[in-house]
Design a protein around this motif. Structure first.
Motif, PDB file in Angstrom:
ATOM      1  N   GLU A 176      42.614 -29.731  40.590  1.00 56.56           N
ATOM      2  CA  GLU A 176      43.996 -29.308  40.389  1.00 56.56           C
ATOM      3  C   GLU A 176      44.691 -30.175  39.345  1.00 56.56           C
ATOM      4  O   GLU A 176      45.477 -29.681  38.542  1.00 56.56           O
ATOM      5  N   ALA A 177      44.396 -31.476  39.360  1.00 60.32           N
ATOM      6  CA  ALA A 177      45.013 -32.381  38.379  1.00 60.32           C
ATOM      7  C   ALA A 177      44.577 -32.018  36.963  1.00 60.32           C
ATOM      8  O   ALA A 177      45.395 -32.000  36.031  1.00 60.32           O
ATOM      9  N   LEU A 178      43.299 -31.709  36.771  1.00 61.30           N
ATOM     10  CA  LEU A 178      42.806 -31.342  35.445  1.00 61.30           C
ATOM     11  C   LEU A 178      43.384 -30.004  34.998  1.00 61.30           C
ATOM     12  O   LEU A 178      43.714 -29.819  33.816  1.00 61.30           O
ATOM     13  N   GLU A 179      43.522 -29.076  35.944  1.00 61.95           N
ATOM     14  CA  GLU A 179      44.095 -27.766  35.623  1.00 61.95           C
ATOM     15  C   GLU A 179      45.556 -27.901  35.223  1.00 61.95           C
ATOM     16  O   GLU A 179      45.999 -27.329  34.216  1.00 61.95           O
ATOM     17  N   GLU A 180      46.321 -28.653  36.005  1.00 61.90           N
ATOM     18  CA  GLU A 180      47.746 -28.825  35.728  1.00 61.90           C
ATOM     19  C   GLU A 180      47.982 -29.470  34.373  1.00 61.90           C
ATOM     20  O   GLU A 180      48.961 -29.162  33.690  1.00 61.90           O
ATOM     21  N   ARG A 181      47.089 -30.354  33.962  1.00 64.01           N
ATOM     22  CA  ARG A 181      47.267 -31.091  32.703  1.00 64.01           C
ATOM     23  C   ARG A 181      46.591 -30.408  31.514  1.00 64.01           C
ATOM     24  O   ARG A 181      46.539 -30.977  30.425  1.00 64.01           O
ATOM     25  N   LEU A 197      43.540 -29.946  30.815  1.00 64.20           N
ATOM     26  CA  LEU A 197      42.441 -30.746  30.287  1.00 64.20           C
ATOM     27  C   LEU A 197      41.113 -30.004  30.328  1.00 64.20           C
ATOM     28  O   LEU A 197      40.154 -30.407  29.664  1.00 64.20           O
ATOM     29  N   VAL A 198      41.043 -28.931  31.101  1.00 63.81           N
ATOM     30  CA  VAL A 198      39.836 -28.109  31.165  1.00 63.81           C
ATOM     31  C   VAL A 198      40.244 -26.643  31.242  1.00 63.81           C
ATOM     32  O   VAL A 198      41.376 -26.302  31.595  1.00 63.81           O
ATOM     33  N   HIS A 199      39.320 -25.772  30.904  1.00 61.65           N
ATOM     34  CA  HIS A 199      39.504 -24.338  31.120  1.00 61.65           C
ATOM     35  C   HIS A 199      39.002 -24.022  32.524  1.00 61.65           C
ATOM     36  O   HIS A 199      37.956 -24.528  32.953  1.00 61.65           O
ATOM     37  N   LEU A 200      39.753 -23.223  33.253  1.00 63.60           N
ATOM     38  CA  LEU A 200      39.397 -22.920  34.631  1.00 63.60           C
ATOM     39  C   LEU A 200      39.407 -21.415  34.860  1.00 63.60           C
ATOM     40  O   LEU A 200      40.312 -20.712  34.420  1.00 63.60           O
ATOM     41  N   SER A 201      38.390 -20.926  35.537  1.00 61.55           N
ATOM     42  CA  SER A 201      38.338 -19.520  35.921  1.00 61.55           C
ATOM     43  C   SER A 201      37.725 -19.429  37.308  1.00 61.55           C
ATOM     44  O   SER A 201      37.328 -20.441  37.896  1.00 61.55           O
ATOM     45  N   GLU A 202      37.656 -18.227  37.842  1.00 63.98           N
ATOM     46  CA  GLU A 202      37.084 -18.027  39.159  1.00 63.98           C
ATOM     47  C   GLU A 202      36.018 -16.948  39.103  1.00 63.98           C
ATOM     48  O   GLU A 202      36.072 -16.034  38.274  1.00 63.98           O
ATOM     49  N   THR A 203      35.039 -17.065  39.968  1.00 65.95           N
ATOM     50  CA  THR A 203      34.019 -16.033  40.114  1.00 65.95           C
ATOM     51  C   THR A 203      33.661 -15.955  41.591  1.00 65.95           C
ATOM     52  O   THR A 203      34.138 -16.758  42.402  1.00 65.95           O
ATOM     53  N   GLU A 226      47.063 -40.181  31.049  1.00 63.15           N
ATOM     54  CA  GLU A 226      47.760 -41.318  31.662  1.00 63.15           C
ATOM     55  C   GLU A 226      47.991 -41.062  33.149  1.00 63.15           C
ATOM     56  O   GLU A 226      48.481 -40.007  33.542  1.00 63.15           O
ATOM     57  N   GLY A 227      47.618 -42.012  33.963  1.00 64.53           N
ATOM     58  CA  GLY A 227      47.840 -41.899  35.401  1.00 64.53           C
ATOM     59  C   GLY A 227      46.866 -40.987  36.122  1.00 64.53           C
ATOM     60  O   GLY A 227      47.045 -40.694  37.313  1.00 64.53           O
ATOM     61  N   LEU A 228      45.833 -40.527  35.433  1.00 70.41           N
ATOM     62  CA  LEU A 228      44.855 -39.647  36.048  1.00 70.41           C
ATOM     63  C   LEU A 228      43.994 -40.445  37.031  1.00 70.41           C
ATOM     64  O   LEU A 228      43.480 -41.504  36.704  1.00 70.41           O
ATOM     65  N   ALA A 229      43.840 -39.959  38.244  1.00 71.65           N
ATOM     66  CA  ALA A 229      43.090 -40.659  39.292  1.00 71.65           C
ATOM     67  C   ALA A 229      41.621 -40.790  38.908  1.00 71.65           C
ATOM     68  O   ALA A 229      41.081 -39.954  38.172  1.00 71.65           O
ATOM     69  N   PRO A 230      40.948 -41.818  39.408  1.00 73.45           N
ATOM     70  CA  PRO A 230      39.535 -42.041  39.074  1.00 73.45           C
ATOM     71  C   PRO A 230      38.651 -40.827  39.364  1.00 73.45           C
ATOM     72  O   PRO A 230      37.751 -40.509  38.581  1.00 73.45           O
ATOM     73  N   GLN A 231      38.875 -40.141  40.477  1.00 72.11           N
ATOM     74  CA  GLN A 231      38.048 -38.984  40.812  1.00 72.11           C
ATOM     75  C   GLN A 231      38.243 -37.861  39.784  1.00 72.11           C
ATOM     76  O   GLN A 231      37.289 -37.195  39.377  1.00 72.11           O
ATOM     77  N   ALA A 232      39.496 -37.674  39.343  1.00 69.41           N
ATOM     78  CA  ALA A 232      39.769 -36.655  38.333  1.00 69.41           C
ATOM     79  C   ALA A 232      39.123 -37.030  37.002  1.00 69.41           C
ATOM     80  O   ALA A 232      38.592 -36.167  36.288  1.00 69.41           O
ATOM     81  N   ARG A 233      39.160 -38.307  36.653  1.00 73.20           N
ATOM     82  CA  ARG A 233      38.510 -38.757  35.420  1.00 73.20           C
ATOM     83  C   ARG A 233      37.000 -38.530  35.488  1.00 73.20           C
ATOM     84  O   ARG A 233      36.370 -38.130  34.504  1.00 73.20           O
ATOM     85  N   ALA A 234      36.424 -38.774  36.668  1.00 72.92           N
ATOM     86  CA  ALA A 234      34.988 -38.574  36.845  1.00 72.92           C
ATOM     87  C   ALA A 234      34.632 -37.096  36.699  1.00 72.92           C
ATOM     88  O   ALA A 234      33.625 -36.738  36.077  1.00 72.92           O
TER      89      ALA A 234
END
Length: 220
Positions: A153-158, A160-166, A121-129
């Motif tokens: 950042e929005a997907l990470e905060e919610r 909604l995805v797994h995030l890592s760094e390399t 809910e309220g997720l911006a179009p770019q984040a949804r894409a």
């Protein structure tokens, strides 16, 4: 309670014979996470933090200006890239490093349909894409600072995805986004399926010292 050198034990990692020592290395940090199960990167109420464990006690002001600020930053980057811990925004919405023993719990919470619906809910179009791209392609790599940063950042905060760094061959840090379904192993998935959502939340709160300030806006 304070130990002999005046530092609270929760800031310290156990030594090889049960003694305590301030976190100096990635090995120390991983051992601390194994002991605590959940360690936040920066201070959060009720939870051990990497910053304070490296400093050996409370940090006043910005940790970035602390004498050990570079070490704190370097260890944080190492842990984000480590296969031994899971970095997620938990505990007050701050980055937390989670031991493998709790991965089924985190996965169960992240994949809860009712929670994901609220998170959308309220997720911006770019984040949804970006989310659609991750779900479609399974893995998406982004430069740490790009036009997709806010969406990532929005997907990470919610959750909604797994995030890592390399680190790319050029030396620059790259953010790797995966769908949770792509990230999860059969063992973790099977263990998660034995838990109800309420059970998973209770285990997370317990590991976070009761989470007195909350687990974050996207986790009840």
């Amino acid at each position: 309670m304070f130990d002999a050198v005046g530092l609270r034990p929760e800031y310290l990692a156990a030594g090889p014979e049960g003694s305590t020592s301030v976190v100096h290395t990635e090995h120390d940090a991983l051992e601390l996470i194994r002991q605590r199960q959940v360690v936040t990167e920066v201070p959060a109420f009720g939870v051990t933090s990497l910053v304070e464990a490296v400093a050996g006690g409370p940090v006043h002001g910005s940790w970035r200006t602390h004498a050990k600020g570079r070490l704190m930053y370097r260890l944080g980057r190492m842990l984000r890239a480590s296969d031994e811990v899971l970095a997620v925004r938990l505990v007050e919405g701050k980055v937390a490093f989670v031991d493998a023993s709790l991965w089924p719990v985190v996965y169960r919470v992240a994949m809860e349909p009712s929670r994901r619906r609220r998170s959308l809910e309220g997720l911006a179009p770019q984040a949804r894409a970006l989310l659609s791209a991750v779900e479609r392609d399974r893995v998406v790599r982004l430069d740490k600072d790009s036009e997709w940063t806010k969406a990532r950042e929005a997907l990470e905060e919610r959750l909604l995805v797994h995030l890592s760094e390399t680190q790319a061959e050029s030396g620059r840090h790259v953010t790797v986004l995966r769908s949770w379904r792509d990230w999860v192993s059969p063992t973790v998935k099977e263990a998660a399926e034995t838990l109800t959502y309420d059970e998973a939340l209770a285990r997370l709160r317990e590991a976070c010292g009761g989470a007195p300030a909350g687990l974050g806006p996207w986790v009840p």
